[in-house]
Design a protein around this motif. Sequence first.
Motif, PDB file in Angstrom:
ATOM      1  N   ASN A 124      25.040 -10.092  29.607  1.00 51.72           N
ATOM      2  CA  ASN A 124      26.432 -10.563  29.699  1.00 51.72           C
ATOM      3  C   ASN A 124      26.532 -11.975  30.288  1.00 51.72           C
ATOM      4  O   ASN A 124      27.352 -12.792  29.834  1.00 51.72           O
ATOM      5  CB  ASN A 124      27.271  -9.580  30.526  1.00 51.72           C
ATOM      6  N   VAL A 131      25.704 -14.445  27.571  1.00 53.78           N
ATOM      7  CA  VAL A 131      26.819 -14.582  26.622  1.00 53.78           C
ATOM      8  C   VAL A 131      27.899 -15.494  27.199  1.00 53.78           C
ATOM      9  O   VAL A 131      28.409 -16.392  26.522  1.00 53.78           O
ATOM     10  CB  VAL A 131      27.406 -13.195  26.290  1.00 53.78           C
ATOM     11  N   LEU A 132      28.255 -15.272  28.445  1.00 54.97           N
ATOM     12  CA  LEU A 132      29.295 -16.098  29.059  1.00 54.97           C
ATOM     13  C   LEU A 132      28.844 -17.548  29.181  1.00 54.97           C
ATOM     14  O   LEU A 132      29.638 -18.477  28.944  1.00 54.97           O
ATOM     15  CB  LEU A 132      29.662 -15.546  30.437  1.00 54.97           C
ATOM     16  N   ARG A 152      36.494 -10.895  29.865  1.00 57.30           N
ATOM     17  CA  ARG A 152      36.193 -10.174  28.619  1.00 57.30           C
ATOM     18  C   ARG A 152      34.716 -10.227  28.275  1.00 57.30           C
ATOM     19  O   ARG A 152      34.168  -9.296  27.685  1.00 57.30           O
ATOM     20  CB  ARG A 152      36.986 -10.796  27.448  1.00 57.30           C
ATOM     21  N   HIS A 153      34.070 -11.336  28.638  1.00 59.51           N
ATOM     22  CA  HIS A 153      32.674 -11.510  28.232  1.00 59.51           C
ATOM     23  C   HIS A 153      31.689 -11.243  29.379  1.00 59.51           C
ATOM     24  O   HIS A 153      30.498 -11.561  29.245  1.00 59.51           O
ATOM     25  CB  HIS A 153      32.483 -12.926  27.677  1.00 59.51           C
ATOM     26  N   LEU A 199      27.820 -14.083  18.244  1.00 57.22           N
ATOM     27  CA  LEU A 199      28.502 -15.144  18.994  1.00 57.22           C
ATOM     28  C   LEU A 199      29.401 -15.980  18.090  1.00 57.22           C
ATOM     29  O   LEU A 199      30.502 -16.379  18.490  1.00 57.22           O
ATOM     30  CB  LEU A 199      27.465 -16.040  19.680  1.00 57.22           C
ATOM     31  N   THR A 254      32.429 -13.976  17.384  1.00 57.86           N
ATOM     32  CA  THR A 254      33.223 -13.875  18.620  1.00 57.86           C
ATOM     33  C   THR A 254      34.064 -15.126  18.830  1.00 57.86           C
ATOM     34  O   THR A 254      35.243 -15.046  19.210  1.00 57.86           O
ATOM     35  CB  THR A 254      32.290 -13.655  19.827  1.00 57.86           C
ATOM     36  N   GLU A 258      38.059 -15.464  19.122  1.00 58.77           N
ATOM     37  CA  GLU A 258      38.720 -16.114  20.256  1.00 58.77           C
ATOM     38  C   GLU A 258      39.689 -17.201  19.778  1.00 58.77           C
ATOM     39  O   GLU A 258      40.748 -17.404  20.371  1.00 58.77           O
ATOM     40  CB  GLU A 258      37.674 -16.699  21.209  1.00 58.77           C
ATOM     41  N   GLU A 300      36.126  -7.368  22.538  1.00 59.43           N
ATOM     42  CA  GLU A 300      35.235  -6.454  23.255  1.00 59.43           C
ATOM     43  C   GLU A 300      34.760  -5.323  22.347  1.00 59.43           C
ATOM     44  O   GLU A 300      33.583  -4.943  22.350  1.00 59.43           O
ATOM     45  CB  GLU A 300      35.929  -5.877  24.489  1.00 59.43           C
ATOM     46  N   LYS A 332      32.126  -6.588  19.784  1.00 56.82           N
ATOM     47  CA  LYS A 332      30.800  -6.783  20.358  1.00 56.82           C
ATOM     48  C   LYS A 332      30.112  -5.459  20.660  1.00 56.82           C
ATOM     49  O   LYS A 332      28.912  -5.298  20.412  1.00 56.82           O
ATOM     50  CB  LYS A 332      30.908  -7.625  21.637  1.00 56.82           C
TER      51      LYS A 332
END
Length: 248
Positions: A29, A32-33, A55-56, A71, A74, A78, A92, A95
Amino acid sequence: MKLPVTLLIRTLWRSLLLQASWNYERMQNMGVLYALSPALRFLYKDEDLEEAYQRHLTYFNTHPYMSAPVLGATLAQEESRADGQEMSFSVEDFKSMIMAPYAAIGDALFWGGVRPLAACTALFFAGKGSLLAPFVFLTLFNLPHLMMRSWGFARGYVRGVSVVEIIQRRRLPDVAIRFKEGAVILLGGLIAFLTTETCRLSEIEAGWGLFALPVVLSVVWLARKGLSTLFLVFVSVLLVITVFQVIT
């Protein structure tokens, strides 16, 4: 509000560090962020940005090479969310639904298919004593995975959640099986080559090399039974080296 190309490239570049902050609680996580944060800062401000970060920060774990289409899709979601568009399901949920199947596909394709095939090809160079062997392995292994990262990220961003259908049409599990079969064929050829070389160096008739045929057939049979091709590569090379040492 469309994301600039420079931000997309930056996100793709940052995704290479997906596992740099891997943790047991939420796996990838933080990676990802880290990859998405520049794009999120472009799309959101203040409280909306904080919610996007949250969320991420949830659990995420997939094959690192297959994370690119996730990604990309995603970011497309977004963008739609920042523009206030209605979405069929949340970022969410998308993913969480896609990460496990992509992890399985990536394991079969890259760990079980591309890596043994690259290793077997490099062994031919190693068998001839060439210093190019490690470069051959790194090139053959990294080209497919870098192509998947760049192509998958672009397709994910352009197609959004429908990238799932594109990946399905590529039939990647079948491709993984073809790579495994190719690795086994190369392995058989490598054994025949090393056996011939050993007979020549030891001044033995090459016909004695036919005794290696049962070994090749055994490897094929074990591979078809589902035994790891990478394990077969290591065992076969160890066996050939042992026989070579005994004869010489």
